[in-house]
Design an enzyme around this catalytic site. Structure first.
Site, PDB file in Angstrom:
ATOM      1  N   LYS A  93       0.837  -1.199   0.000  1.00  0.00           N
ATOM      2  CA  LYS A  93       0.000   0.000   0.000  1.00  0.00           C
ATOM      3  C   LYS A  93       0.874   1.250   0.000  1.00  0.00           C
ATOM      4  O   LYS A  93       1.920   1.282   0.654  1.00  0.00           O
ATOM      5  CB  LYS A  93      -0.890  -0.042   1.246  1.00  0.00           C
ATOM      6  CG  LYS A  93      -1.975   1.007   1.331  1.00  0.00           C
ATOM      7  CD  LYS A  93      -2.813   0.725   2.578  1.00  0.00           C
ATOM      8  CE  LYS A  93      -3.901   1.735   2.801  1.00  0.00           C
ATOM      9  NZ  LYS A  93      -4.690   1.408   4.019  1.00  0.00           N
ATOM     10  N   SER A 174      -9.431   1.445   3.492  1.00  0.00           N
ATOM     11  CA  SER A 174      -8.646   2.247   2.573  1.00  0.00           C
ATOM     12  C   SER A 174      -7.654   1.423   1.746  1.00  0.00           C
ATOM     13  O   SER A 174      -7.046   1.950   0.803  1.00  0.00           O
ATOM     14  CB  SER A 174      -7.872   3.318   3.348  1.00  0.00           C
ATOM     15  OG  SER A 174      -6.987   2.743   4.290  1.00  0.00           O
ATOM     16  N   SER A 198      -9.839  -1.196   7.333  1.00  0.00           N
ATOM     17  CA  SER A 198      -9.197  -0.918   6.053  1.00  0.00           C
ATOM     18  C   SER A 198      -8.502  -2.100   5.407  1.00  0.00           C
ATOM     19  O   SER A 198      -8.121  -2.019   4.242  1.00  0.00           O
ATOM     20  CB  SER A 198      -8.198   0.234   6.203  1.00  0.00           C
ATOM     21  OG  SER A 198      -8.876   1.457   6.224  1.00  0.00           O
TER      22      SER A 198
END
Length: 521
Positions: A93, A174, A198
């Site tokens: 990420k 996210s 997330s």
């Protein structure tokens, strides 16, 4: 690092689909297992890059491919002793620092020059085990803590991540890009981060495995923070075994992260402890208070699988104080985000001009047409107005939220019921991408309780609702990571539920749905 939906929403009902999808030919290339079929690290890496190039234009899951990836792989092929993850292509990420030329942006144009050229400790552990860091995954910008009207999976740098099961559906956040990269078969594994939902939410609604470890098991150093109380990184994979392999690699103490002081003593070989019979005789609480929102049919089928595998299920109808926990949690995150982000920005290279949260707010206003074309920054502004971590309001909010979710919450429920874990549906099926209203999620499971308490939370594919995947959550007490993985593995072996993405324009275009939308003739 979080899916910001506070306070907790009441569950909404919807129709659940049938148990099986009719056969359909998915767009090729699709099956990520082929990445690991290749013999060498270089060939595996080249296959992964080929898949990214073929699929990413439709999905926006990957912000950037690392131009050093092939060189990394060749070095591994020349090494005398392969590591445990030899040649595995991994996406991380884009709020996690990595060596090399790629910036760590959190999806924001304000950090487009943030080339730190340093590995977060968890990334260094992956490399040492033989993984190839192929690139950076798109995400909800700033891990979804900029605006209460945000669209999960959107960032100014990466655009809108799309769900590979239906391209007009959201992939949650996210860790949107991390989930989609695995679900669509670009890579076999990715690293996400979670503050509240997330990892588990995007994993569930894209149909993969996601594991949020106990906070303190994995280092957070050189990861753009939200909350030192709740942040953690974790694996996102196709199977529980792959998640266990990666957790075994990335877990461990880090002197720079005091929360990980016990990690070396607690970590184990999580894959070696997996057991297809792990459910037998285990008393597990069923989170009826967190069920609904269109997942009832697949959830009941999952419970039947658990019973058949030998689990003793005990219904938990109520969990008092969930809304109050959410309200206190929000205050905690505002305070900790400001302090943690300012500390991180102070370590960025000189070419990064935004050195504080206040600078970022000003940057967004100056570049409103590119940074805030769809939603604003009310959460940024609220965080900037908070006092320091010594404030009485902050300390009271953290003590209350943690106590209600952890010792007086999950721990109490487990103790009074003689239970080892809790299960429930993770999230509803994927909602539409909505540029007008932002995220509109019709309910949510009990993952926030594990997030606030810092306890482990695993989601595994549970089935689908009209062709859109939904996940089954396993939650346990602090440091029960191995047990939770073993329970999820036993369920996965008893009833594999993964469905391959079809990259449909919309789920309404699926043959099994489309025929019901036509008038009777």
């Amino acid at each position: 690092m979080r899916r910001l939906v506070l306070p907790l929403l009441a569950a909404a009902s919807a129709l659940a689909g049938c148990a099986a999808l009719p056969p359909a030919a998915p767009p090729a290339p699709q099956r990520s297992v082929a990445v690991l079929d290749a013999a060498s690290a270089e060939s595996r890496t080249l296959v992964a890059i080929e898949r990214i190039e073929a699929l990413n234009p439709r999905l926006n899951a990957v912000i950037a491919v690392d131009p050093t990836a092939v060189a990394q792989a060749r070095a591994l092929d020349a090494a005398p002793r392969p590591g445990a993850l030899f040649g595995m292509p991994v996406i991380v990420k884009d709020n996690i620092d990595t060596l090399g030329p790629l910036p760590t942006t959190a999806g924001s144009l304000a950090l487009r020059d943030n080339v730190t050229d340093r590995d977060a400790p968890l990334v260094a552990r992956l490399r040492a085990a033989g993984a190839v860091i192929v690139g950076k995954a798109n995400l909800s910008e700033w891990a979804n803590i900029r605006s209460s009207d945000s669209i999960s999976g959107w960032s100014a740098v990466g655009g809108q991540t799309r769900n590979p099961h239906a391209l007009n559906r959201n992939a949650c956040g996210s860790s949107s890009g991390s989930a989609v990269a695995v679900a669509a078969g670009m890579v076999p594994a990715a690293i996400g981060t979670e503050t509240d939902g997330s990892i588990t939410c995007p994993a569930a609604i894209t149909g993969i495995v996601g594991f949020k470890p106990t906070v303190g098991l994995v280092s957070r150093t050189h990861i753009i923070p939200i909350s030192h109380s709740q942040d953690t990184a974790g694996p996102m994979t196709r199977t529980v075994r792959e998640a266990a392999d990666i957790l075994t690699t990335i877990a461990g103490s880090d002197p720079a992260d005091p929360a990980t002081a016990e990690a070396d003593a607690r970590r184990t070989d999580y894959a070696a402890a997996l057991d297809a019979g792990a459910l037998r005789g285990k008393r597990i609480g069923v989170m009826r208070f967190a069920a609904g929102f269109g997942t009832d049919a697949p959830f009941e089928r999952a419970l039947a699988v658990l019973r058949h595998a030998g689990a003793v299920l005990v219904d938990i109808d109520e969990f008092p104080g969930r809304r109050e926990i959410g309200q206190h949690e929000y205050s905690v995150l505002l305070h900790e985000f400001k302090a943690g982000l300012n500390a991180y920005l102070a370590t960025t290279p000189p070419q990064v001009r935004t050195r504080s949260l206040a600078d970022l707010i000003a940057f967004n206003k100056e570049h409103v047409d590119r940074e805030m074309p769809l939603f604003g920054q009310d959460i940024f502004e609220a965080a900037e107005e908070t006092g320091g971590l010594d404030s009485a309001d902050y300390r009271a909010a953290r003590e209350t939220s943690f106590r209600m979710a952890g010792p007086d919450g999950i721990d109490r429920v487990l103790r009074e019921g003689g239970l080892v874990a809790l299960v429930g549906p993770t999230m509803p099926a994927a909602w539409f991408i909505d540029a007008v209203h932002g995220d509109r999620i019709g309910g949510g499971g009990a993952g926030s309780l594990a997030a606030v308490a810092g306890y482990p939370h695993l989601t595994v594919p549970m089935g689908h609702v009209r062709g859109l995947p939904v996940g089954l959550s396993f939650i346990g007490p602090k440091w029960s990571d191995g047990l939770i993985l073993a329970l999820g593995y036993a369920y996965e072996q008893a009833a594999p539920q993964r469905i391959e993405p079809r990259l449909l324009p919309s789920i309404e275009d699926a043959p099994e749905v489309a025929r019901h939308l036509e008038p009777v003739r």
